[in-house]
Write a protein that holds these residues in place. Structure first.
Motif, short mmCIF file in Angstrom:
data_model
loop_
_atom_site.label_atom_id
_atom_site.label_comp_id
_atom_site.label_asym_id
_atom_site.label_seq_id
_atom_site.Cartn_x
_atom_site.Cartn_y
_atom_site.Cartn_z
N MET A 62 39.20 35.48 50.19
CA MET A 62 38.59 36.58 50.91
C MET A 62 37.74 37.38 49.94
N GLU A 63 36.50 37.59 50.26
CA GLU A 63 35.60 38.35 49.42
C GLU A 63 35.72 39.83 49.76
N ARG A 64 35.90 40.64 48.73
CA ARG A 64 36.01 42.08 48.95
C ARG A 64 34.62 42.67 49.06
N THR A 65 34.46 43.55 50.03
CA THR A 65 33.15 44.13 50.26
C THR A 65 32.94 45.43 49.50
N HIS A 66 33.99 46.13 49.13
CA HIS A 66 33.93 47.44 48.48
C HIS A 66 33.21 48.46 49.34
N ASP A 67 32.98 48.15 50.62
CA ASP A 67 32.32 49.09 51.52
C ASP A 67 33.28 50.13 52.07
N LEU A 68 34.55 49.76 52.24
CA LEU A 68 35.52 50.69 52.77
C LEU A 68 35.92 51.69 51.69
N PRO A 69 35.86 52.99 51.98
CA PRO A 69 36.32 53.96 50.99
C PRO A 69 37.83 53.77 50.77
N VAL B 79 55.56 47.23 50.23
CA VAL B 79 54.41 46.88 51.06
C VAL B 79 53.33 46.37 50.12
N THR B 80 52.84 45.16 50.37
CA THR B 80 51.76 44.57 49.59
C THR B 80 50.54 44.48 50.48
N MET B 81 49.44 45.10 50.03
CA MET B 81 48.23 45.12 50.85
C MET B 81 47.00 44.82 50.01
N VAL B 82 46.02 44.23 50.64
CA VAL B 82 44.73 43.98 50.00
C VAL B 82 43.83 45.13 50.40
N THR B 83 43.29 45.82 49.39
CA THR B 83 42.38 46.94 49.65
C THR B 83 40.99 46.58 49.15
N SER B 84 40.06 47.43 49.44
CA SER B 84 38.69 47.20 48.99
C SER B 84 38.56 47.29 47.48
N ARG B 85 39.62 47.75 46.80
CA ARG B 85 39.61 47.86 45.34
C ARG B 85 40.67 47.00 44.66
N GLY B 86 41.29 46.09 45.38
CA GLY B 86 42.28 45.19 44.80
C GLY B 86 43.58 45.21 45.57
N THR B 87 44.50 44.34 45.13
CA THR B 87 45.81 44.25 45.77
C THR B 87 46.68 45.41 45.29
N LEU B 88 47.25 46.12 46.24
CA LEU B 88 48.07 47.30 45.96
C LEU B 88 49.49 47.03 46.45
N VAL B 89 50.48 47.30 45.59
CA VAL B 89 51.88 47.15 45.95
C VAL B 89 52.53 48.52 45.90
N LEU B 90 53.14 48.90 46.99
CA LEU B 90 53.86 50.17 47.09
C LEU B 90 55.33 49.81 47.20
N THR B 91 56.17 50.33 46.30
CA THR B 91 57.59 50.01 46.33
C THR B 91 58.42 51.27 46.51
N GLY B 92 59.63 51.06 47.03
CA GLY B 92 60.53 52.17 47.26
C GLY B 92 61.75 51.70 48.03
N SER B 93 62.31 52.59 48.84
CA SER B 93 63.46 52.24 49.66
C SER B 93 63.31 52.89 51.03
N GLY B 94 63.84 52.20 52.02
CA GLY B 94 63.75 52.70 53.39
C GLY B 94 62.32 52.82 53.89
N GLU C 43 51.34 50.14 42.42
CA GLU C 43 50.79 49.30 41.36
C GLU C 43 49.65 48.45 41.91
N TYR C 44 48.58 48.37 41.15
CA TYR C 44 47.49 47.46 41.48
C TYR C 44 47.72 46.17 40.71
N LEU C 45 47.60 45.04 41.40
CA LEU C 45 47.75 43.75 40.76
C LEU C 45 46.38 43.20 40.40
N GLY C 46 46.29 42.59 39.24
CA GLY C 46 45.06 41.89 38.87
C GLY C 46 44.96 40.60 39.69
N ASP C 47 43.77 40.04 39.81
CA ASP C 47 43.59 38.82 40.60
C ASP C 47 44.46 37.68 40.11
#
Length: 89
Positions: free
Chosen positions: A1-8, A35-50, A73-77
């Motif tokens: 998937m190519e990131r567009t960097h258009d989304l703020p 929660v692991t998500m792909v954002t316009s600036r890279g893959t972002l992992v949010l960790t916690g509980s509940g 945390e942002y993950l590198g490619d």
């Protein structure tokens, strides 16, 4: 998937109990611990509980997560793993 960097892209943590992220292109996985998500600036992992996804709008590129937020945390490619490698370790 190519990131567009258009989304703020913004990450807002409120009192470590709520996270709002914009610029979300896809949610790869989520459970009560992360929660692991792909954002316009890279893959972002949010960790916690509940953790739970309170609101998700891929059309608008926004997600709200509630629960105890411990880290983001942002993950590198090179660290990004596919579904099968996550499934089988």
């Amino acid at each position: 998937m190519e990131r567009t960097h258009d989304l703020p892209h913004h990450v807002i943590i409120e009192g470590r109990s709520r996270a709002t992220v914009s610029g979300v292109e896809d949610v790869e996985s989520f459970d009560e611990n992360g929660v692991t998500m792909v954002t316009s600036r890279g893959t972002l992992v949010l960790t916690g509980s509940g953790l739970r996804v309170d609101r998700l709008s891929i059309d608008k590129g926004e997600i709200n997560v509630e629960g105890q937020v411990d880290a983001i945390e942002y993950l590198g490619d090179t660290e990004r793993r596919g579904f099968l490698s996550r499934l089988f370790g």
